[in-house]
Enzyme design. Structure first.
Site, short mmCIF file in Angstrom:
data_model
loop_
_atom_site.label_atom_id
_atom_site.label_comp_id
_atom_site.label_asym_id
_atom_site.label_seq_id
_atom_site.Cartn_x
_atom_site.Cartn_y
_atom_site.Cartn_z
N ASN A 81 -5.60 11.74 -3.36
CA ASN A 81 -5.58 11.14 -2.01
C ASN A 81 -5.79 9.63 -2.05
O ASN A 81 -5.37 8.90 -1.15
CB ASN A 81 -6.70 11.72 -1.12
CG ASN A 81 -6.62 13.21 -0.92
OD1 ASN A 81 -7.66 13.86 -0.75
ND2 ASN A 81 -5.43 13.80 -0.95
N LEU A 82 -6.50 9.16 -3.09
CA LEU A 82 -7.04 7.79 -3.04
C LEU A 82 -5.97 6.71 -3.18
O LEU A 82 -6.22 5.55 -2.88
CB LEU A 82 -8.10 7.61 -4.14
CG LEU A 82 -9.28 8.60 -4.03
CD1 LEU A 82 -10.31 8.29 -5.11
CD2 LEU A 82 -9.93 8.56 -2.66
N CYS A 199 4.38 15.35 0.91
CA CYS A 199 3.95 14.28 0.00
C CYS A 199 3.66 14.81 -1.39
O CYS A 199 3.95 14.15 -2.39
CB CYS A 199 2.67 13.62 0.52
SG CYS A 199 2.94 12.58 1.96
N CYS A 348 7.02 25.52 -10.30
CA CYS A 348 6.97 24.21 -9.65
C CYS A 348 5.72 23.52 -10.15
O CYS A 348 5.30 23.74 -11.28
CB CYS A 348 6.99 24.37 -8.13
SG CYS A 348 5.59 25.28 -7.47
#
Ligand SMILES: [Zn+2]
Length: 390
Positions: A81-82, A199, A348
């Site tokens: 996330n960062l 994302c 995946c």
């Protein structure tokens, strides 16, 4: 131009001496001033998602002095996330996003109140959460939640500050304002489920949500102040790679099932079903194969076709030897090239898209398809420790 009915100036909360200093650049600004700042102090804005869009949006709302900011998010901070979610820092890894968001926002501005909703927004809780807020800022990252935010905003009578991002591109608009269009007027039908990667699958340029989320905050603050020309009836498109903006005019669709002349959507619905999100397979165990079992099958010479359903950049980063590339977004077209008799294992990154792929392929007659549990990441952890992880 006033879009939100507010109390008369005399009824607005007064500013404390420390707030006069803090907001001095607003107080001397035409269109804001003391009355505008007091209007912001009284305002209540709900931010759905404390992620890429919610981070810059909440930071600017708090810095600007929006009196109450509600945050809805059930996730914990993950190291991936960062790269873009600037509300959170390395010290917050593994902690609830709402806790690190609250700490950061209260440090930025102790004069604002933070209301935390540590839950996933659903049809069951959305109306309860939305009630009492002046507007909602959509920082979600998936289609079911966007339709849910739009519908709940319309049904509770508050504007939906919409923003969305994909790789290098973003879009912003203001929906669900009386007389203006809503998200359903723009996208009457959701895209085919699973065919638009998020994302985690498609990647996102780190500074992009900074641009889009800041614009959502700017539109929110303008609406609260009743100034300028808001993005009502306009969809702003941003192409970060070419650094270009375009604008489309949107109109309320009289046939819209939500905001049209003869609405059929009068309550919140099942948005996962509406967006065709596949239900979990009845027995995932039968659909899945764990890395150690697949390794044994390959060593025994079983003729397994390895189908990589990730996108091309992920494939270029790393893939299993002998695998065939078949991105989930192109799978419906590629499915007919596959032999229904062959023994296929789809994989995946983490095993979610391949589970969707396996469910889809089985539904079109390929009965011997399985999904690699945990994806190529589990393979890298358990079988081939030299392999690149991402
Ligand atoms: Zn509509």
């Amino acid at each position: 131009m006033t879009h939100l009915s507010g109390p008369r100036d005399a009824d607005l909360p007064p500013l404390a001496p420390a707030e006069f200093q803090r907001y001095s650049r607003h107080l001397i600004l035409p269109h804001v001033g003391e009355a505008g700042q007091r209007r912001l102090k009284r305002a209540r804005v709900l931010v759905v998602g404390a992620g890429g869009l919610g981070s810059p949006a909440a930071l600017y709302l708090a810095a600007a002095g929006v009196g109450t900011i509600g945050l809805v998010d059930a996730d914990v901070v993950d190291v991936t996330n960062l790269q873009r979610q600037v509300l959170h820092g390395t010290a917050a890894l593994g902690r609830p996003k709402l806790d690190s968001a609250e700490a950061r926002l209260q440090d930025l501005n102790p004069h604002v109140a933070i209301e935390k909703f540590p839950e996933r927004l659903t049809s069951a809780n959305a109306l309860r959460i939305f009630r009492g807020f002046d507007l909602v800022l959509d920082g979600s990252d998936n289609f079911p939640t966007r339709y849910l935010v739009n519908d709940a905003a319309f049904l509770t009578g508050i504007p939906d500050l919409y923003g969305a991002i994909f790789q290098f591109e973003g879009q912003v608009s203001v929906f669900a304002v009386p007389g203006g269009p809503c998200y359903r007027c723009l996208y009457a039908d959701p895209p085919p489920a699973g065919l638009v990667p998020g994302c985690a699958e498609a990647g996102v340029f780190g500074a992009l949500p900074g641009v889009i989320g800041s614009m959502q905050a700017m539109e929110a603050i303008k609406l609260l102040l009743g100034i300028g020309e808001p993005l009502i009836g306009r969809l702003l498109l941003f192409d970060g790679l070419r650094m270009r903006f375009r604008e489309l005019t949107l109109q309320r669709d009289p046939a819209c099932p939500l905001c049209g002349d003869a609405p059929t959507v009068r309550a919140l619905i099942d948005y996962d079903a509406f967006c065709g999100v596949l239900p979990a397979p009845s027995d995932p165990a039968e659909l899945e194969v764990v890395p150690s079992v697949l390794q044994r099958e390959l060593q025994d010479g079983r003729p397994v076709v390895l189908l990589d359903v990730r996108e091309v950049p992920e494939w270029e980063l790393v893939h299993l030897p002998g695998a065939r590339l078949a991105p989930l977004s192109r799978l419906p077209g590629l499915a007919r090239e596959l032999d229904p008799a062959s023994d296929i294992v789809a994989y995946c990154h983490h095993g979610m898209r391949s589970l969707q792929a396996a469910t889809f392929l089985r539904s079109v007659g390929l009965h011997h398809v399985r999904s690699l549990r945990g994806g190529i990441d589990a393979w890298a952890r358990e079988i081939d420790r030299e392999m690149v992880r991402y």
